[in-house]
Design a protein around this motif. Structure first.
Motif, PDB file in Angstrom:
ATOM      1  N   PHE A   1      43.399  41.857  23.697  1.00 18.86           N
ATOM      2  CA  PHE A   1      44.317  40.716  23.662  1.00 18.86           C
ATOM      3  C   PHE A   1      43.567  39.626  22.905  1.00 18.86           C
ATOM      4  O   PHE A   1      42.776  38.894  23.477  1.00 18.86           O
ATOM      5  CB  PHE A   1      44.656  40.268  25.087  1.00 18.86           C
ATOM      6  CG  PHE A   1      45.879  39.397  25.201  1.00 18.86           C
ATOM      7  CD1 PHE A   1      46.143  38.388  24.287  1.00 18.86           C
ATOM      8  CD2 PHE A   1      46.782  39.568  26.241  1.00 18.86           C
ATOM      9  CE1 PHE A   1      47.260  37.599  24.396  1.00 18.86           C
ATOM     10  CE2 PHE A   1      47.921  38.779  26.368  1.00 18.86           C
ATOM     11  CZ  PHE A   1      48.158  37.786  25.442  1.00 18.86           C
ATOM     12  N   THR A   2      43.809  39.542  21.596  1.00 20.53           N
ATOM     13  CA  THR A   2      42.926  38.720  20.754  1.00 20.53           C
ATOM     14  C   THR A   2      43.520  37.384  20.351  1.00 20.53           C
ATOM     15  O   THR A   2      42.852  36.606  19.659  1.00 20.53           O
ATOM     16  CB  THR A   2      42.519  39.502  19.490  1.00 20.53           C
ATOM     17  OG1 THR A   2      43.677  40.091  18.905  1.00 20.53           O
ATOM     18  CG2 THR A   2      41.520  40.582  19.832  1.00 20.53           C
ATOM     19  N   TRP A   3      44.765  37.095  20.705  1.00 16.63           N
ATOM     20  CA  TRP A   3      45.272  35.736  20.524  1.00 16.63           C
ATOM     21  C   TRP A   3      46.298  35.432  21.586  1.00 16.63           C
ATOM     22  O   TRP A   3      47.297  36.136  21.663  1.00 16.63           O
ATOM     23  CB  TRP A   3      45.841  35.520  19.130  1.00 16.63           C
ATOM     24  CG  TRP A   3      46.110  34.060  18.920  1.00 16.63           C
ATOM     25  CD1 TRP A   3      47.313  33.405  18.993  1.00 16.63           C
ATOM     26  CD2 TRP A   3      45.108  33.057  18.672  1.00 16.63           C
ATOM     27  NE1 TRP A   3      47.123  32.066  18.797  1.00 16.63           N
ATOM     28  CE2 TRP A   3      45.785  31.813  18.596  1.00 16.63           C
ATOM     29  CE3 TRP A   3      43.720  33.081  18.534  1.00 16.63           C
ATOM     30  CZ2 TRP A   3      45.115  30.617  18.373  1.00 16.63           C
ATOM     31  CZ3 TRP A   3      43.053  31.892  18.306  1.00 16.63           C
ATOM     32  CH2 TRP A   3      43.749  30.681  18.218  1.00 16.63           C
ATOM     33  N   PRO A   4      46.114  34.403  22.374  1.00 16.11           N
ATOM     34  CA  PRO A   4      44.909  33.563  22.367  1.00 16.11           C
ATOM     35  C   PRO A   4      43.707  34.299  22.962  1.00 16.11           C
ATOM     36  O   PRO A   4      43.877  35.154  23.833  1.00 16.11           O
ATOM     37  CB  PRO A   4      45.321  32.378  23.227  1.00 16.11           C
ATOM     38  CG  PRO A   4      46.424  32.886  24.095  1.00 16.11           C
ATOM     39  CD  PRO A   4      47.131  33.940  23.326  1.00 16.11           C
ATOM     40  N   LEU A   5      42.525  33.965  22.475  1.00 15.62           N
ATOM     41  CA  LEU A   5      41.298  34.596  22.960  1.00 15.62           C
ATOM     42  C   LEU A   5      41.057  34.197  24.415  1.00 15.62           C
ATOM     43  O   LEU A   5      41.309  33.053  24.802  1.00 15.62           O
ATOM     44  CB  LEU A   5      40.111  34.152  22.113  1.00 15.62           C
ATOM     45  CG  LEU A   5      39.991  34.773  20.732  1.00 15.62           C
ATOM     46  CD1 LEU A   5      38.967  34.012  19.893  1.00 15.62           C
ATOM     47  CD2 LEU A   5      39.575  36.235  20.850  1.00 15.62           C
ATOM     48  N   PRO A   6      40.548  35.110  25.206  1.00 16.35           N
ATOM     49  CA  PRO A   6      40.233  34.782  26.604  1.00 16.35           C
ATOM     50  C   PRO A   6      38.961  33.924  26.662  1.00 16.35           C
ATOM     51  O   PRO A   6      37.849  34.446  26.859  1.00 16.35           O
ATOM     52  CB  PRO A   6      40.041  36.159  27.233  1.00 16.35           C
ATOM     53  CG  PRO A   6      39.567  37.026  26.119  1.00 16.35           C
ATOM     54  CD  PRO A   6      40.236  36.510  24.876  1.00 16.35           C
ATOM     55  N   GLU A   7      39.123  32.628  26.520  1.00 15.49           N
ATOM     56  CA  GLU A   7      37.972  31.737  26.334  1.00 15.49           C
ATOM     57  C   GLU A   7      37.027  31.760  27.537  1.00 15.49           C
ATOM     58  O   GLU A   7      35.799  31.795  27.371  1.00 15.49           O
ATOM     59  CB  GLU A   7      38.458  30.315  26.062  1.00 15.49           C
ATOM     60  CG  GLU A   7      39.275  30.199  24.803  1.00 15.49           C
ATOM     61  CD  GLU A   7      38.930  28.969  23.993  1.00 15.49           C
ATOM     62  OE1 GLU A   7      38.080  28.177  24.422  1.00 15.49           O
ATOM     63  OE2 GLU A   7      39.520  28.820  22.905  1.00 15.49           O
ATOM     64  N   TYR A   8      37.567  31.706  28.731  1.00 15.38           N
ATOM     65  CA  TYR A   8      36.702  31.694  29.921  1.00 15.38           C
ATOM     66  C   TYR A   8      35.856  32.961  29.961  1.00 15.38           C
ATOM     67  O   TYR A   8      34.655  32.928  30.209  1.00 15.38           O
ATOM     68  CB  TYR A   8      37.556  31.568  31.181  1.00 15.38           C
ATOM     69  CG  TYR A   8      36.770  31.666  32.453  1.00 15.38           C
ATOM     70  CD1 TYR A   8      36.010  30.582  32.916  1.00 15.38           C
ATOM     71  CD2 TYR A   8      36.750  32.857  33.185  1.00 15.38           C
ATOM     72  CE1 TYR A   8      35.269  30.683  34.079  1.00 15.38           C
ATOM     73  CE2 TYR A   8      36.006  32.962  34.350  1.00 15.38           C
ATOM     74  CZ  TYR A   8      35.266  31.877  34.793  1.00 15.38           C
ATOM     75  OH  TYR A   8      34.525  31.997  35.940  1.00 15.38           O
ATOM     76  N   LYS A   9      36.501  34.077  29.667  1.00 16.87           N
ATOM     77  CA  LYS A   9      35.793  35.361  29.707  1.00 16.87           C
ATOM     78  C   LYS A   9      34.720  35.425  28.616  1.00 16.87           C
ATOM     79  O   LYS A   9      33.595  35.908  28.854  1.00 16.87           O
ATOM     80  CB  LYS A   9      36.812  36.493  29.524  1.00 16.87           C
ATOM     81  CG  LYS A   9      36.269  37.873  29.736  1.00 16.87           C
ATOM     82  CD  LYS A   9      37.375  38.915  29.784  1.00 16.87           C
ATOM     83  CE  LYS A   9      38.117  38.879  31.093  1.00 16.87           C
ATOM     84  NZ  LYS A   9      39.142  39.921  31.233  1.00 16.87           N
ATOM     85  N   VAL A  10      35.039  34.928  27.438  1.00 12.98           N
ATOM     86  CA  VAL A  10      34.065  34.969  26.340  1.00 12.98           C
ATOM     87  C   VAL A  10      32.890  34.030  26.628  1.00 12.98           C
ATOM     88  O   VAL A  10      31.719  34.379  26.416  1.00 12.98           O
ATOM     89  CB  VAL A  10      34.746  34.575  25.008  1.00 12.98           C
ATOM     90  CG1 VAL A  10      33.708  34.423  23.894  1.00 12.98           C
ATOM     91  CG2 VAL A  10      35.771  35.630  24.606  1.00 12.98           C
ATOM     92  N   LYS A  11      33.186  32.841  27.146  1.00  6.85           N
ATOM     93  CA  LYS A  11      32.097  31.888  27.437  1.00  6.85           C
ATOM     94  C   LYS A  11      31.170  32.431  28.524  1.00  6.85           C
ATOM     95  O   LYS A  11      29.948  32.294  28.447  1.00  6.85           O
ATOM     96  CB  LYS A  11      32.696  30.550  27.869  1.00  6.85           C
ATOM     97  CG  LYS A  11      33.327  29.774  26.722  1.00  6.85           C
ATOM     98  CD  LYS A  11      33.969  28.491  27.214  1.00  6.85           C
ATOM     99  CE  LYS A  11      34.551  27.691  26.046  1.00  6.85           C
ATOM    100  NZ  LYS A  11      35.256  26.467  26.498  1.00  6.85           N
ATOM    101  N   LYS A  12      31.778  33.047  29.511  1.00  7.46           N
ATOM    102  CA  LYS A  12      30.974  33.648  30.583  1.00  7.46           C
ATOM    103  C   LYS A  12      30.070  34.744  30.021  1.00  7.46           C
ATOM    104  O   LYS A  12      28.901  34.888  30.408  1.00  7.46           O
ATOM    105  CB  LYS A  12      31.933  34.232  31.632  1.00  7.46           C
ATOM    106  CG  LYS A  12      31.278  34.739  32.880  1.00  7.46           C
ATOM    107  CD  LYS A  12      32.362  35.215  33.851  1.00  7.46           C
ATOM    108  CE  LYS A  12      31.717  35.907  35.060  1.00  7.46           C
ATOM    109  NZ  LYS A  12      32.768  36.464  35.954  1.00  7.46           N
ATOM    110  N   PHE A  13      30.599  35.498  29.082  1.00  5.61           N
ATOM    111  CA  PHE A  13      29.832  36.576  28.432  1.00  5.61           C
ATOM    112  C   PHE A  13      28.688  35.983  27.609  1.00  5.61           C
ATOM    113  O   PHE A  13      27.554  36.473  27.644  1.00  5.61           O
ATOM    114  CB  PHE A  13      30.784  37.384  27.540  1.00  5.61           C
ATOM    115  CG  PHE A  13      30.180  38.620  26.925  1.00  5.61           C
ATOM    116  CD1 PHE A  13      30.054  39.789  27.662  1.00  5.61           C
ATOM    117  CD2 PHE A  13      29.745  38.621  25.603  1.00  5.61           C
ATOM    118  CE1 PHE A  13      29.510  40.938  27.091  1.00  5.61           C
ATOM    119  CE2 PHE A  13      29.204  39.754  25.018  1.00  5.61           C
ATOM    120  CZ  PHE A  13      29.082  40.919  25.769  1.00  5.61           C
ATOM    121  N   LEU A  14      28.997  34.905  26.889  1.00  2.00           N
ATOM    122  CA  LEU A  14      27.979  34.280  26.031  1.00  2.00           C
ATOM    123  C   LEU A  14      26.774  33.797  26.840  1.00  2.00           C
ATOM    124  O   LEU A  14      25.621  33.910  26.394  1.00  2.00           O
ATOM    125  CB  LEU A  14      28.588  33.078  25.291  1.00  2.00           C
ATOM    126  CG  LEU A  14      29.411  33.369  24.036  1.00  2.00           C
ATOM    127  CD1 LEU A  14      30.121  32.106  23.570  1.00  2.00           C
ATOM    128  CD2 LEU A  14      28.520  33.918  22.934  1.00  2.00           C
TER     129      LEU A  14
END
Length: 607
Positions: A270-283
């Motif tokens: 699911f690439t738009w909108p990006l799952p920002e919370y999930k990506v930030k947590k991963f980063l």
């Protein structure tokens, strides 16, 4: 998709399918009532499957005149309470973009999935644009599969998201997904209801400014809801365990999964909108993250932003850092280039193309292709005079190659006619526009009207081979075949007359002398003229078992080895061994054009 395959015991049955077939199957399983397309590789096979199966399932399927109309057909069904599926190749989304932008404002009532098939490395396209930008531009959710199985299941997910948010969903595929085969699990086929009902709501569906302003707010709220769904979506998940993080989407995920070791992969579907919370947590968990995606660094740019917002020191590598290429599709070698950054599995070394001694063989028009005869006749009619050749999208673009050299300018579908008008007004040169029959109906007509209206003087050559040849012989409005039944063919001559074209000629390109004379006459006419060069595509005839072959030979006693046939006409059925020209009987279809080209009449029908 065979009828037998359609009738497989559905629930839980597994089958090996091309992704495009799996996508078509998913449409049937999802109860899609209306599907429309304009054919374009790498999505073409979806239409073939849906066309053949629609009559068995109750689905309405059509080859629309172009992608814009296809999207409008699908949108009308979706606001009338029917699930609709619209698909085309990436450049088709450019054509459909006008209604697509507004559809994001007014939304739909029943599920609508729009598939855009990107073509990284331009295997059969004029550019390798990235459809993902359209999701952001139109304000619609987007999902991206990496395998045939995902492609099939994401059709279902797309309809669920679409109906939950009352907005169309963009399904973005790419060549290596569309044309891969894999195991898919089949679902039950529901009964399809073909008739919906449109409940009028002009203050939603008629976006005059006052309505559109409300629609814009609705769209923004919709995307907030889409973000919440993206954060929780099982399409975004992690696999693996390692010291380096990888964020991957689309087919790039499969390269990361197959070749990279000691890494944790956040797979984004699911690439738009990006799952920002999930990506930030991963980063926050990694010192280094590599972003794998084909074409533009769209995800990478957002990951860079998120890293800054989080204040984390995570090093983000990808296209922007120069570690992955901006252009072309990924290959195993793409992953090998990261060996200094991450552990890459040993793989068999990919042989370099340069090390394989193959002769250079550019793409050519088929043996007996009537387009070759038309191009040859045009060059003979010009007799050395200069002319600008404005060409279009289709097999005939191969007229670019020598010795035909019949392509000077090309932008997109239908551009040859409009551009010819521009050349006619901007220069004192002769201008000839080439356009195929399918492309003429697709988007060539407005250029003709413009030429008549503005009195542009050039020659339009319609290369009418009676089919949409380049994408697999799909029907168009001039063929007399709709999907799946016969229909009244649109008469090109009458259409041109109706548009105001007065000087129209029709020729058979296999009759070279008559074609040359007709083109000479048209070139000497000081007005907008049209020549329809009509002869069926031999491949289409061959597929229908209607190709009548004649065997031709070269009479060595007459041949003076001038090689005019070989060098000027360049049919691939002609071969030269360094001394003599011969005819390859397996390729020759017996069109007889080379016999007309030979100055000594040394080529003749075999008795």
């Amino acid at each position: 998709m065979s009828k037998e395959r359609l009738n497989l015991v559905p629930q839980g049955t597994k089958a090996l399918m091309l992704a495009n077939e799996a996508i078509a199957r998913a449409c049937l399983e999802a109860g899609v009532a209306v599907a429309a397309t304009y054919p374009g590789t790498p999505s073409s096979e979806i239409g073939g499957y849906l066309e053949s199966m629609s009559k068995h399932t109750g689905m309405y399927f059509e080859y629309s005149i172009n992608e814009k109309v296809a999207l409008e057909v699908g949108a009308a069904a979706a606001v009338s309470g029917l699930r609709s599926f619209v698909f085309f190749k990436h450049v088709g989304l450019n054509v459909a973009s006008d209604p697509f932008m507004s559809l994001g404002y007014v939304g739909v009532r029943k599920g609508m999935v729009v598939l855009s098939a990107d073509d990284p490395s331009m295997h059969s396209s004029q550019n390798e644009q990235d459809s993902r930008f359209y999701a952001r531009l139109a304000g619609v959710p987007m999902i991206e599969p990496a395998t045939p199985a995902e492609a099939k299941e994401m059709v279902h997910v797309g309809f669920e998201i679409s109906e939950k948010l009352e907005t169309p969903v963009l399904l973005r595929t790419s060549t290596r997904v569309n044309h891969a085969r894999g195991i898919v699990e089949l679902r039950a086929l529901p009964n399809i209801s073909r008739k919906g009902h449109f409940e009028k709501d002009p203050f939603r569906f008629v976006p005059v400014p006052a309505v559109a302003r409300k629609g814009r707010i609705r769209q923004l709220e919709c995307m907030k809801s889409a973000l919440a769904i993206s954060e929780e979506s099982p399409l975004n998940f992690e696999i693996g365990d390692g010291s380096v993080g990888i964020i991957a989407s689309g087919v790039a995920y499969t390269y990361a999964k197959e070749f990279i070791e000691d890494a944790c992969i956040l797979k984004l579907g699911f690439t738009w909108p990006l799952p920002e919370y999930k990506v930030k947590k991963f980063l926050r968990r990694f010192d280094r993250v590599i972003v794998f995606e084909e074409l533009a660094p769209l995800v990478e740019e957002h990951v860079q932003r998120m890293a800054r917002e989080e204040g984390c020191q995570t090093q983000v590598l990808g296209k922007l850092s120069g570690h992955l290429p901006m252009a072309f599709e990924y290959t195993p070698d793409t992953v090998l280039a990261l060996r200094e950054q991450i552990s890459v599995k040993n793989m068999k070394k990919t042989p370099k193309f340069e090390s394989i001694p193959l002769p250079t063989r550019p793409p050519v028009l088929c043996a007996g292709c009537p387009h070759r005869a038309t191009f040859y006749a045009v060059k003979k009619a010009l007799n050395g005079r200069e002319a600008i050749f404005s060409t279009d999208i289709g097999c005939y673009t191969l007229g670019l190659n020598p010795p035909l050299n019949s392509a000077d300018f090309l932008l997109c579908m239908g551009s040859s006619v409009g551009a010819a008008g521009g050349f006619a007004e901007s220069t004192d040169q002769k201008v000839i526009a080439f356009i195929g029959d399918s492309t003429l109906f697709h988007s060539g007509i407005p250029g003709i009207i413009n030429a008549v209206f503005n009195k542009h003087h050039f020659l339009l050559v319609v290369l009418d081979n009676g089919t949409t040849a380049m994408t697999g012989h799909q029907p168009h409005p001039g063929t007399g075949r709709s999907s799946p039944s016969p229909t009244t063919p649109v008469d090109i001559e009458m259409m041109l007359k109706g548009l105001g074209v007065h000087n129209i000629g029709t020729v058979d390109p296999y009759d070279l002398s008559a074609t040359i004379q007709a083109i000479k006459t048209a070139l000497d006419t000081d007005e907008f003229s049209a020549i329809i060069s009509r002869r069926p595509c031999p491949l289409a005839l061959m597929r229908r078992g209607k190709l009548e072959r004649k065997a031709f030979i070269i009479d060595k006693s007459k041949c003076v080895r001038c090689r005019t046939c070989f060098t000027k006409f360049t049919c691939p059925a002609l071969s030269w061994d360094g001394i003599d020209v011969s005819i390859i009987s397996e390729l020759c279809i017996g069109c007889g054009c080379c016999a007309q080209v030979c100055p000594k009449r040394a080529i003749e029908v075999s008795k």
